[in-house]
Design a protein around this motif. Structure first.
Motif, PDB file in Angstrom:
ATOM      1  N   VAL A  61       6.340  -5.246   1.672  1.00 15.62           N
ATOM      2  CA  VAL A  61       7.723  -5.703   1.821  1.00 15.62           C
ATOM      3  C   VAL A  61       8.573  -5.181   0.659  1.00 15.62           C
ATOM      4  O   VAL A  61       9.680  -4.671   0.859  1.00 15.62           O
ATOM      5  CB  VAL A  61       7.806  -7.247   1.920  1.00 15.62           C
ATOM      6  N   SER A  62       8.073  -5.275  -0.566  1.00 16.50           N
ATOM      7  CA  SER A  62       8.816  -4.787  -1.737  1.00 16.50           C
ATOM      8  C   SER A  62       9.089  -3.289  -1.638  1.00 16.50           C
ATOM      9  O   SER A  62      10.200  -2.830  -1.921  1.00 16.50           O
ATOM     10  CB  SER A  62       8.049  -5.078  -3.030  1.00 16.50           C
ATOM     11  N   ALA A  63       8.089  -2.521  -1.232  1.00 14.62           N
ATOM     12  CA  ALA A  63       8.258  -1.068  -1.104  1.00 14.62           C
ATOM     13  C   ALA A  63       9.260  -0.729  -0.007  1.00 14.62           C
ATOM     14  O   ALA A  63      10.092   0.179  -0.172  1.00 14.62           O
ATOM     15  CB  ALA A  63       6.908  -0.402  -0.832  1.00 14.62           C
ATOM     16  N   ASP A 140       8.702   7.195   3.053  1.00 15.75           N
ATOM     17  CA  ASP A 140       9.080   6.984   1.657  1.00 15.75           C
ATOM     18  C   ASP A 140       7.793   7.049   0.822  1.00 15.75           C
ATOM     19  O   ASP A 140       6.773   6.461   1.213  1.00 15.75           O
ATOM     20  CB  ASP A 140       9.746   5.611   1.505  1.00 15.75           C
ATOM     21  N   PRO A 141       7.800   7.749  -0.307  1.00 11.77           N
ATOM     22  CA  PRO A 141       6.553   7.914  -1.080  1.00 11.77           C
ATOM     23  C   PRO A 141       5.838   6.612  -1.445  1.00 11.77           C
ATOM     24  O   PRO A 141       4.611   6.530  -1.329  1.00 11.77           O
ATOM     25  CB  PRO A 141       7.010   8.671  -2.332  1.00 11.77           C
ATOM     26  N   LEU A 147       0.516   2.639   2.734  1.00 10.85           N
ATOM     27  CA  LEU A 147      -0.069   2.880   4.054  1.00 10.85           C
ATOM     28  C   LEU A 147      -1.372   3.660   3.933  1.00 10.85           C
ATOM     29  O   LEU A 147      -2.350   3.369   4.632  1.00 10.85           O
ATOM     30  CB  LEU A 147       0.931   3.622   4.941  1.00 10.85           C
ATOM     31  N   THR A 148      -1.401   4.624   3.032  1.00 16.28           N
ATOM     32  CA  THR A 148      -2.618   5.401   2.801  1.00 16.28           C
ATOM     33  C   THR A 148      -3.719   4.501   2.238  1.00 16.28           C
ATOM     34  O   THR A 148      -4.876   4.578   2.668  1.00 16.28           O
ATOM     35  CB  THR A 148      -2.336   6.584   1.864  1.00 16.28           C
ATOM     36  N   GLU A 149      -3.364   3.629   1.292  1.00 16.29           N
ATOM     37  CA  GLU A 149      -4.336   2.666   0.743  1.00 16.29           C
ATOM     38  C   GLU A 149      -4.913   1.781   1.840  1.00 16.29           C
ATOM     39  O   GLU A 149      -6.065   1.364   1.755  1.00 16.29           O
ATOM     40  CB  GLU A 149      -3.663   1.761  -0.300  1.00 16.29           C
ATOM     41  N   GLU A 154      -3.281  10.310   6.587  1.00 17.48           N
ATOM     42  CA  GLU A 154      -2.096  11.005   6.059  1.00 17.48           C
ATOM     43  C   GLU A 154      -1.313  11.745   7.138  1.00 17.48           C
ATOM     44  O   GLU A 154      -0.109  11.891   7.035  1.00 17.48           O
ATOM     45  CB  GLU A 154      -2.507  11.999   4.964  1.00 17.48           C
ATOM     46  N   ASP A 155      -2.004  12.238   8.176  1.00 16.53           N
ATOM     47  CA  ASP A 155      -1.331  13.005   9.219  1.00 16.53           C
ATOM     48  C   ASP A 155      -0.887  12.122  10.393  1.00 16.53           C
ATOM     49  O   ASP A 155      -0.643  12.613  11.483  1.00 16.53           O
ATOM     50  CB  ASP A 155      -2.209  14.161   9.705  1.00 16.53           C
TER      51      ASP A 155
END
Length: 186
Positions: A61-63, A140-141, A147-149, A154-155
């Motif tokens: 949520v913060s990101a 967004d980075p 999301l990756t964590e 990644e794709d």
């Protein structure tokens, strides 16, 4: 009336949730319904990530809010700057749907899977709401890092998110249906 049609006609988007978590059995049933959704050419281009950890959701949520703060769209910027804004409405469970960005029907595949989730949830007396914010902020980075964590490849790009939980209010009434949206040709 047929119980499947009754389920479709009575499902509503829920935006106020009890803190009570849904059961593992119900979560698994909802995910199983998602996996049995139709998909383009049977490719099943989706990836589902269920999150029930409050700390992880708060981090996400913060990101998301930080990503929205830099948006060029004024409404999104206001949402990101609102301290009370929670894109998932404080639901105790969210299911992120992502799709292989090389799949021609990925967005549609996820949309159908989400609908199966919502109908399955409703049949189990669990409220649900379609959340689209990660389709907007997923690249967004900081958001992508989370999301990756969470194991999203990644794709893969994010489609909708299912917010799930027990409704804390009476279900809203259905909005009137628009006229002129159906044509039948015989």
């Amino acid at each position: 009336m047929n119980e499947v049609i009754q389920n479709i006609l009575t499902r509503r988007s829920v935006r106020t949730y009890q803190e009570k978590q849904i059961s593992d059995d119900d979560l698994n049933a909802i995910l199983e319904a998602a996996k049995f959704a139709p998909s383009g050419m049977g490719k099943q281009s989706w990836h589902f990530t269920a999150v029930q950890n409050k700390e992880i959701m708060d981090k996400l949520v913060s990101a998301v809010k930080e990503a929205l703060q830099s948006s060029e769209v004024e409404q999104l910027k206001k949402m990101g700057n609102n301290p009370a804004f929670n894109p998932f409405y404080h639901a105790p469970t969210i299911i992120l749907t992502a799709y292989d960005r090389n799949a021609q029907t990925g967005v549609s595949d996820c949309a159908v899977a989400l609908q199966n989730m919502f109908l399955a949830a409703h049949s189990l007396n669990i409220g649900s709401c379609w959340i689209h914010i990660l389709a907007i902020t997923g690249n967004d980075p900081k958001v992508r890092s989370i999301l990756t964590e969470l194991g999203i490849p990644e794709d893969y790009d994010l489609s909708g998110t299912a917010a799930l939980g027990y409704n804390s209010k009476e279900a809203p009434k259905a909005a009137p249906r628009k006229e002129g949206t159906v044509t039948i040709i015989k």
